[in-house]
Design an enzyme around this catalytic site. Structure first.
Site, PDB file in Angstrom:
ATOM      1  N   ASP A  11      77.040  13.439 -17.881  1.00 27.59           N
ATOM      2  CA  ASP A  11      77.141  13.248 -18.911  1.00 27.59           C
ATOM      3  C   ASP A  11      75.832  12.420 -19.877  1.00 27.59           C
ATOM      4  OD1 ASP A  11      78.122  13.010 -21.791  1.00 27.59           O
ATOM      5  OD2 ASP A  11      79.196  11.271 -21.141  1.00 27.59           O
ATOM      6  N   SER A  12      75.920  12.566 -20.917  1.00 20.61           N
ATOM      7  CA  SER A  12      74.797  11.842 -21.218  1.00 20.61           C
ATOM      8  C   SER A  12      74.989  10.080 -21.065  1.00 20.61           C
ATOM      9  CB  SER A  12      74.746  11.874 -23.210  1.00 20.61           C
ATOM     10  OG  SER A  12      76.211  11.406 -23.701  1.00 20.61           O
ATOM     11  N   TYR A  43      72.828  11.822 -26.954  1.00 24.71           N
ATOM     12  CA  TYR A  43      72.004  13.201 -26.901  1.00 24.71           C
ATOM     13  C   TYR A  43      72.581  13.305 -28.763  1.00 24.71           C
ATOM     14  CZ  TYR A  43      71.118  14.054 -21.986  1.00 24.71           C
ATOM     15  OH  TYR A  43      70.737  14.008 -20.776  1.00 24.71           O
ATOM     16  N   GLY A  44      73.774  12.990 -28.881  1.00 24.23           N
ATOM     17  CA  GLY A  44      74.137  13.434 -30.256  1.00 24.23           C
ATOM     18  C   GLY A  44      73.204  13.538 -31.163  1.00 24.23           C
ATOM     19  N   CYS A  74      80.106  17.173 -21.223  1.00 18.57           N
ATOM     20  CA  CYS A  74      78.900  16.313 -22.521  1.00 18.57           C
ATOM     21  C   CYS A  74      78.802  17.521 -23.514  1.00 18.57           C
ATOM     22  CB  CYS A  74      77.822  15.958 -22.364  1.00 18.57           C
ATOM     23  SG  CYS A  74      76.784  14.893 -23.868  1.00 18.57           S
ATOM     24  N   ASN A  75      79.693  16.991 -24.173  1.00 24.70           N
ATOM     25  CA  ASN A  75      80.184  18.457 -25.935  1.00 24.70           C
ATOM     26  C   ASN A  75      78.523  18.099 -25.841  1.00 24.70           C
ATOM     27  OD1 ASN A  75      82.936  18.867 -26.394  1.00 24.70           O
ATOM     28  ND2 ASN A  75      82.454  17.269 -25.286  1.00 24.70           N
ATOM     29  N   THR A  76      78.016  17.459 -26.304  1.00 23.48           N
ATOM     30  CA  THR A  76      76.327  18.107 -26.659  1.00 23.48           C
ATOM     31  C   THR A  76      75.689  18.920 -25.842  1.00 23.48           C
ATOM     32  OG1 THR A  76      76.757  15.645 -28.462  1.00 23.48           O
ATOM     33  CG2 THR A  76      74.739  16.901 -28.224  1.00 23.48           C
ATOM     34  N   GLU A 153      83.033   2.401 -27.777  1.00 28.16           N
ATOM     35  CA  GLU A 153      81.781   1.842 -26.802  1.00 28.16           C
ATOM     36  C   GLU A 153      81.801   0.003 -26.732  1.00 28.16           C
ATOM     37  OE1 GLU A 153      77.783   3.013 -25.912  1.00 28.16           O
ATOM     38  OE2 GLU A 153      78.524   5.472 -25.555  1.00 28.16           O
ATOM     39  N   CYS A 185      84.064  16.257 -28.285  1.00 26.80           N
ATOM     40  CA  CYS A 185      82.935  14.480 -27.667  1.00 26.80           C
ATOM     41  C   CYS A 185      83.859  14.312 -26.658  1.00 26.80           C
ATOM     42  CB  CYS A 185      82.859  13.874 -29.314  1.00 26.80           C
ATOM     43  SG  CYS A 185      81.570  12.259 -28.105  1.00 26.80           S
ATOM     44  N   HIS A 187      83.731  10.800 -26.180  1.00 24.87           N
ATOM     45  CA  HIS A 187      84.350   9.720 -26.030  1.00 24.87           C
ATOM     46  C   HIS A 187      85.653   9.967 -26.456  1.00 24.87           C
ATOM     47  CE1 HIS A 187      80.623   8.597 -25.180  1.00 24.87           C
ATOM     48  NE2 HIS A 187      80.335   7.088 -25.238  1.00 24.87           N
TER      49      HIS A 187
HETATM   50  N1  DGL Z   1      78.450  12.806 -24.593  1.00 20.45           N
HETATM   51  C1  DGL Z   1      78.497  13.171 -25.954  1.00 20.45           C
HETATM   52  C2  DGL Z   1      79.323  14.543 -26.370  1.00 20.45           C
HETATM   53  O1  DGL Z   1      80.670  14.816 -25.779  1.00 20.45           O
HETATM   54  C3  DGL Z   1      78.393  11.858 -27.156  1.00 20.45           C
HETATM   55  C4  DGL Z   1      77.637  10.521 -26.919  1.00 20.45           C
HETATM   56  C5  DGL Z   1      75.928  11.225 -27.252  1.00 20.45           C
HETATM   57  O2  DGL Z   1      76.022  11.086 -28.360  1.00 20.45           O
HETATM   58  O3  DGL Z   1      75.671  11.118 -25.806  1.00 20.45           O
HETATM   59  O4  DGL Z   1      79.021  14.978 -27.401  1.00 20.45           O
END
Ligand code: DGL
Length: 270
Positions: A11-12, A43-44, A74-76, A153, A185, A187
């Site tokens: 993940d990011s 990463y978003g 990580c969705n992004t 966070e 996402c 999170h």
């Molecule tokens: N892990 C990122 C996601 O699931 C969220 C945090 C980020 O922006 O890196 O999209």
């Protein structure tokens, strides 16, 4: 006896531990090697090119450490980099988008599906494409919610300010009559209760973490890669920089014990 190979998960940052918690619950015999790119999170808001490059570097690192499959928690990165990872590496790659899209299609009754995520995930329209491939008549209402990640966070999981932000982001989706909401996402599962309270009982919440764990389970069996029964699963966590106060928040909320963290640097990919 050879040492069982881990599932590489990345993940990011720390949010992908929501996927790890689901994987540990679904696949207790598996070893998991989690890499959180805490040096470069978030990463978003980054470009597709940058997220692809970061994902390739991490994928290579996980393979160099014996990963038998890579889970993009990580969705992004799932939205922007999975096809590139699939071309680059010879192991099964699982992102969170397809499992989430499948679950949304199973859940919806009226075909109106809301998707919330980072700016990069929403503008990629990756969920929209994945859902429409399964249910062409679906109406997808996507909404970027950039303020939610910093609130999570900060540990403000049950907080008036967080509730106000959720209400403001969800209002247009609820007004559009969605009956299903994808938490796009990694999170957001930490805000599941707060989101469900505002969305109301008529809206089914689709959590990409749980659905991703089921997809990994299937994929390992199909590829004959599942750990043999009797192996004691384990979790090894590495970050690319020291973690913030968010780690204890995530551990507490997820009931996950992370233990020692290794700080690593990623080799640049040629
Ligand atoms: N892990 C990122 C996601 O699931 C969220 C945090 C980020 O922006 O890196 O999209």
């Amino acid at each position: 006896m050879s040492f069982p190979q881990p599932i590489g998960v990345f993940d990011s940052g720390i949010g992908g531990l929501t996927v790890v918690a689901a994987l540990r619950a679904a696949l207790p015999a598996e070893r998991i090697f989690y890499l959180g790119d805490t040096a470069r999170v978030p990463y978003g808001g980054k470009s597709a090119q940058t997220v692809e490059r970061y994902s390739l570097e991490i994928g290579q690192y996980l393979l160099d450490h014996g990963a038998k499959a890579i889970v993009v928690a990580c969705n992004t990165a799932s939205a922007l980099a999975v096809p590139r990872l699939e071309r680059a590496f010879n192991v099964p790659i699982v992102g969170v988008i397809i499992p989430g899209a499948r679950a949304a299609v199973r859940a919806t009754r009226n075909g109106r599906i809301g998707v919330i995520g980072t700016r990069a995930t929403i503008s990629s329209r990756a969920y929209e494409h994945a859902i429409k491939a399964l249910l062409p008549s679906a109406k997808i209402i996507g909404h970027a919610c950039p303020v939610l990640v910093p609130l999570i966070e900060e540990g403000w999981l049950n907080d008036k300010i967080t509730d106000q932000a959720i209400e403001r982001y969800l209002r247009p989706l609820l007004d559009a009559g969605i009956d299903t909401l994808v938490l796009g996402c990694t999170h957001y599962p930490l805000l599941r209760e707060a989101i469900a309270k505002i969305a109301g009982p008529e809206v089914v919440i689709v959590d990409s973490a749980q659905n991703c764990a089921s997809a990994v389970d299937e994929l390992l069996s199909e590829n004959d890669l599942a750990a043999k029964n009797g192996h004691n699963g384990a979790l090894h966590v590495a970050f690319t920089d020291q973690s913030s106060g968010f780690l204890p928040v995530a551990e507490r909320a997820l009931g996950l014990r992370v233990g020692g963290i290794q700080i690593v640097s990623l080799p640049e990919r040629k």
